[in-house]
Design an enzyme around this catalytic site. Sequence first.
Site, PDB file in Angstrom:
ATOM      1  N   HIS A 266      -2.715   8.035   0.585  1.00  0.00           N
ATOM      2  CA  HIS A 266      -1.539   7.882  -0.275  1.00  0.00           C
ATOM      3  C   HIS A 266      -0.403   7.196   0.499  1.00  0.00           C
ATOM      4  O   HIS A 266       0.129   6.157   0.076  1.00  0.00           O
ATOM      5  CB  HIS A 266      -1.093   9.261  -0.771  1.00  0.00           C
ATOM      6  CG  HIS A 266       0.087   9.227  -1.688  1.00  0.00           C
ATOM      7  ND1 HIS A 266      -0.033   9.319  -3.049  1.00  0.00           N
ATOM      8  CD2 HIS A 266       1.418   9.085  -1.444  1.00  0.00           C
ATOM      9  CE1 HIS A 266       1.166   9.236  -3.605  1.00  0.00           C
ATOM     10  NE2 HIS A 266       2.068   9.094  -2.648  1.00  0.00           N
ATOM     11  N   GLU A 267      -0.073   7.752   1.642  1.00  0.00           N
ATOM     12  CA  GLU A 267       1.046   7.188   2.425  1.00  0.00           C
ATOM     13  C   GLU A 267       0.679   5.805   2.968  1.00  0.00           C
ATOM     14  O   GLU A 267       1.538   4.944   3.099  1.00  0.00           O
ATOM     15  CB  GLU A 267       1.452   8.146   3.554  1.00  0.00           C
ATOM     16  CG  GLU A 267       1.860   9.555   3.095  1.00  0.00           C
ATOM     17  CD  GLU A 267       2.909   9.591   1.976  1.00  0.00           C
ATOM     18  OE1 GLU A 267       3.684   8.615   1.845  1.00  0.00           O
ATOM     19  OE2 GLU A 267       2.938  10.579   1.218  1.00  0.00           O
ATOM     20  N   HIS A 270       1.628   3.271   0.422  1.00  0.00           N
ATOM     21  CA  HIS A 270       3.064   2.968   0.503  1.00  0.00           C
ATOM     22  C   HIS A 270       3.328   2.037   1.692  1.00  0.00           C
ATOM     23  O   HIS A 270       4.104   1.092   1.607  1.00  0.00           O
ATOM     24  CB  HIS A 270       3.871   4.252   0.700  1.00  0.00           C
ATOM     25  CG  HIS A 270       4.041   5.093  -0.538  1.00  0.00           C
ATOM     26  ND1 HIS A 270       4.582   4.596  -1.700  1.00  0.00           N
ATOM     27  CD2 HIS A 270       3.760   6.402  -0.786  1.00  0.00           C
ATOM     28  CE1 HIS A 270       4.637   5.582  -2.615  1.00  0.00           C
ATOM     29  NE2 HIS A 270       4.130   6.676  -2.089  1.00  0.00           N
ATOM     30  N   GLU A 296       4.694   3.718  -6.093  1.00  0.00           N
ATOM     31  CA  GLU A 296       3.721   4.788  -6.319  1.00  0.00           C
ATOM     32  C   GLU A 296       2.387   4.213  -6.808  1.00  0.00           C
ATOM     33  O   GLU A 296       1.329   4.791  -6.560  1.00  0.00           O
ATOM     34  CB  GLU A 296       4.301   5.804  -7.310  1.00  0.00           C
ATOM     35  CG  GLU A 296       3.619   7.147  -7.321  1.00  0.00           C
ATOM     36  CD  GLU A 296       3.769   7.955  -6.029  1.00  0.00           C
ATOM     37  OE1 GLU A 296       4.499   7.537  -5.111  1.00  0.00           O
ATOM     38  OE2 GLU A 296       3.124   9.011  -5.939  1.00  0.00           O
TER      39      GLU A 296
HETATM   40 ZN    ZN Z   1       4.079   8.553  -3.103  1.00  0.00          ZN
END
Ligand code: ZN
Length: 502
Positions: A266-267, A270, A296
């Site tokens: 997830h990170e 980003h 996101e």
């Molecule tokens: Zn996030």
Amino acid sequence: MEPLAELQKHFAEIHNLNQASAVLGWDQRVCMPPRGAEARASQLATLAKLAHELFVSPETRDLLLAAEEKGNSLPADSDEAATLRRVRRDFDKADKLPSSLVVEMTEVCSLAEEHWANARKENNYAAFAPWLTRILDLKRQYVQAMGIPAGRVLYDVLLDDYEEAMTAHTLDPLFAELKAATIPLLEVIKAHGDVVDPGIATRECDEKLQEEFCRRVLKECGYDFDRGRLDRAVHPFCTNFSQNDVRITTRFDPHWFAGAFSSCLHEMGHAFYEMNIAPKYEATPLAGGVSLGVHESQSRLWENFVGRSRPFWQHYYPQLQKTFPAAYGNVPLESYYAAVNRVTPSFIRTEADELTYNLHIILRYEMEQELLNKKLSVSDAPAAWNDKMKRYLGLTPPTDREGILQDIHWSGGGIGYFPTYTLGNILGAQLFAAATRALPGLQGEISQGKFSSLFEWLRENVHQHGRKYVPRDLIRRATGQPLTLAPYLTYLRTKFTEIYKL
Ligand code: ZN
């Protein structure tokens, strides 16, 4: 010096102050000893004040006016025109805001966060209610100061701070359709729940080996450790101090490898966004991701559309079995794949699965509007929350701790923020579907642990543009379509029908 160049130089100084704050923020959450908190808060406040003052200064106004005058014949899609549009938008917002309101909001929110934390600990909503009332009131004052543009509603003004030009008018039907599709799907899944063994995902895995595994996969996906770091933090996050210093964090738990791993991916999503913005935009008003929803979409794309997919685990599962033979040596791939995609209603948003997560968000989105429009009173809010939980997820929170008091967002003034999470899911699906159309061999590549063409497609179509286009235009350019729910619905239905053998 040309007025635009001068404006850029001025802006770079503000940018540097903000990036210095980010370093202090990273340090605070990763390695600062507890007693450093008080001084750190004061250091961050000073930097924020300096950056704000520089930005709303007469100097910015004059430089902006001069650059606009010189630039009124620029082609609309040039970087220069985009830069002026960005600065004008942000400057006008800041300029409309009376400093008395800024001060009051900052003070009330920092106190409210403290009161929220205590109220949550003691399960005492009544202690938080007056703070929520004050924050809602300040948000209404904020909207009044900004002014509601023709054809827009109060909520749109708040939403615009996180997702430029997004409106409730656009989100309402999208969320209503998603809700209407999710609730019956969830009902059927619940009836087939025994397909997935929940114990598989909680088997013990050595933390050190978990970290080694995560680091290896991050690297193979394209995360550049010469321009980033992986550290530990209680609440995983990504932050950046320049394009060449984009850091991520995760948390490890011996009984929740899947949690640590998902947070990493997830990170990383980003981080890829921030690392791959065109270098010419570094430290300019076009630096950074364009909105929370688009940001996101990048994290969800890697976490779910790639990292919870069958092709991905076809490649990585044998390696996982080798790393943790006691836990997974005898578990078939299909069982592991089903376990990391398990759907089960729960009280806490941050622990929710891919399908029910959106119901948590839609609940908050609806309540924010009702509260702001005074259709719902602050005192009736916990009952309204529980009623929606019952209708959407079939659960009644035993206490407000597991209900309305669980999130920090409202206490910090983050109203209008929640919908960007689900928007990220919808956009992630739309972008992944577009990438799959453009790269017909993509699923096969992922099943061989090859990610470079996906990485490159995202860099080319999303990342490199930074804040040049408004989100709506960026999405249309990247996917050939306006924002649409269809790819996400298809993805959810296909995936869970197959896993749960519906
Ligand atoms: Zn996030």
